[in-house]
Enzyme design. Structure first.
Site, PDB file in Angstrom:
ATOM      1  N   GLN A 182       0.427  -0.995  -0.062  1.00  0.00           N
ATOM      2  CA  GLN A 182      -0.487  -0.230  -0.045  1.00  0.00           C
ATOM      3  C   GLN A 182       1.182   1.045   0.353  1.00  0.00           C
ATOM      4  OE1 GLN A 182      -2.809   0.293  -0.497  1.00  0.00           O
ATOM      5  NE2 GLN A 182      -3.027   2.167   0.175  1.00  0.00           N
ATOM      6  N   GLU A 183       2.283   1.415   0.704  1.00  0.00           N
ATOM      7  CA  GLU A 183       2.659   1.969   0.541  1.00  0.00           C
ATOM      8  C   GLU A 183       3.445   2.787  -0.661  1.00  0.00           C
ATOM      9  OE1 GLU A 183       3.105   4.726   2.819  1.00  0.00           O
ATOM     10  OE2 GLU A 183       3.070   3.608   5.175  1.00  0.00           O
TER      11      GLU A 183
END
Length: 347
Positions: free
Chosen positions: A78-79
């Site tokens: 997600q990052e």
């Protein structure tokens, strides 16, 4: 740290439904995007090979069972989508998207190259794990209730001060989406052998720790409290196809896996026979087995115990079976010859 999303902040602010649509878009994109996939062993899959050892190391260094490899992997995806050169408009850097000020607190030279850098995979992932471990501890002590993982993720994204201000996940659309997306995509990164262990206590914690090592090779004489290592051959054990496999295989044997799983809360001795001797005063019938109990097999009596496994619930055991195999989950009835089953104990 900023969540990587496609919708603009203005659209999110104007249309609540756009938030829901954004979540669906990110989830669909996660399924569609092609990334390097590992062998799926060890309770982790869909992760680039260069990230795997660092994710496992970060999870192992944290004594909080909530911090699993799958959680770290989902957060990294997600990052940054596992991109080492990822950077945000706000200044977040590297695969774990550390802001310079936050990196100054958590960054270390984990890979030993002489520099602590948020752009290095090892440095970034270990720092991510250390920060998440600390946040999980804070979440569990806070008394705010709810999922400690969710509170920790919110703290990673918005800062723990925001969690304290709202006594829970802050009402920021970005942070709430961040938490929901990571927790909902964890299963994508869970290898086929990962156990979903519920409950608390030393037995459940030991099983969680051992389950993170599923897929690790068997190595006779290898492994210990600090993890897998090469083993040795003794004239009878450790050979595969006529050659000594143990001396070149980094892994566990049956008793070192058990020792590793319980260490340091319960410091069990090294061999299966010694582990039985250390716990035999707490026998458990086969009908009353609980997660984390130790099961033993023998060629005849306590002096001939040759194998130990960890009870995993539902009639299954987790164990390192023999040379040529890996740490695996199997039915108790087929783990070893049924006639050799000697008994169970509770550490």
């Amino acid at each position: 740290m900023k969540v990587l999303i496609r919708a603009t902040a203005a659209v999110i602010a104007m249309f609540v439904l756009a938030v829901i649509g954004l979540m669906a878009m990110v989830l669909a994109d996660a399924d569609a995007e092609a990334i390097e996939v590992s062998d799926g062993g060890g309770g982790l899959q869909g992760v680039p090979a260069e990230f795997r050892p660092w994710i496992f190391k970060a999870a192992e260094e944290c004594m909080e069972p909530e911090l699993t490899p799958a959680l770290l992997a989902a957060q990294l995806y997600q990052e940054s989508r596992f991109q080492t050169k990822a950077a945000s408009h706000a200044g977040a850097q590297g695969p774990a998207q550390f802001m310079p000020g936050t990196w100054a607190t958590w960054g270390r030279d984990a890979d030993g190259d002489g520099e602590a850098s948020p752009w290095d995979i090892g440095d970034a992932v270990i720092a991510q794990g250390r920060m998440m471990c600390s946040l999980i501890k804070q979440a569990k002590k806070s008394g705010y209730g709810g999922d400690a993982r969710a509170l920790a993720l919110a703290g990673y994204n918005a800062g723990w001060g925001a969690v304290e201000t709202y006594r829970g996940i802050p009402p920021y659309a970005e942070t709430q989406n961040y938490v929901k997306i990571i927790l909902s995509t964890m299963t994508r990164f869970q290898g086929p052998g990962l156990l979903d262990v519920t409950g608390s206590g030393s037995g459940a914690d030991a099983l969680r720790k051992a389950a993170n090592r599923m897929g690790t090779p068997y190595s006779y004489g290898g492994g210990g409290p600090n993890g897998p290592s090469t083993g040795f051959c003794d004239g009878r054990n450790g050979y595969l196809n006529g050659k000594c496999a143990a001396s070149s295989t980094v892994g566990f044997d049956c008793s070192s896996l058990v020792q590793y799983a319980y260490w340091p809360d319960v410091k069990l001795p090294r061999t299966a026979a010694a582990q039985y001797g250390a716990t035999s005063d707490r026998p458990v019938s086969r009908q009353n087995l609980k997660v984390g109990d130790l099961l033993f097999w023998s060629h005849g009596g306590s002096g001939a115990i040759y194998h130990v496994a960890i009870y995993a619930g539902d009639g299954n055991v987790l164990h390192a079976p023999r040379t040529g195999k890996t740490v695996e989950l199997v039915p108790l009835t087929s783990a070893m010859p049924e006639a050799d089953y000697y008994g169970a104990t509770r550490p």
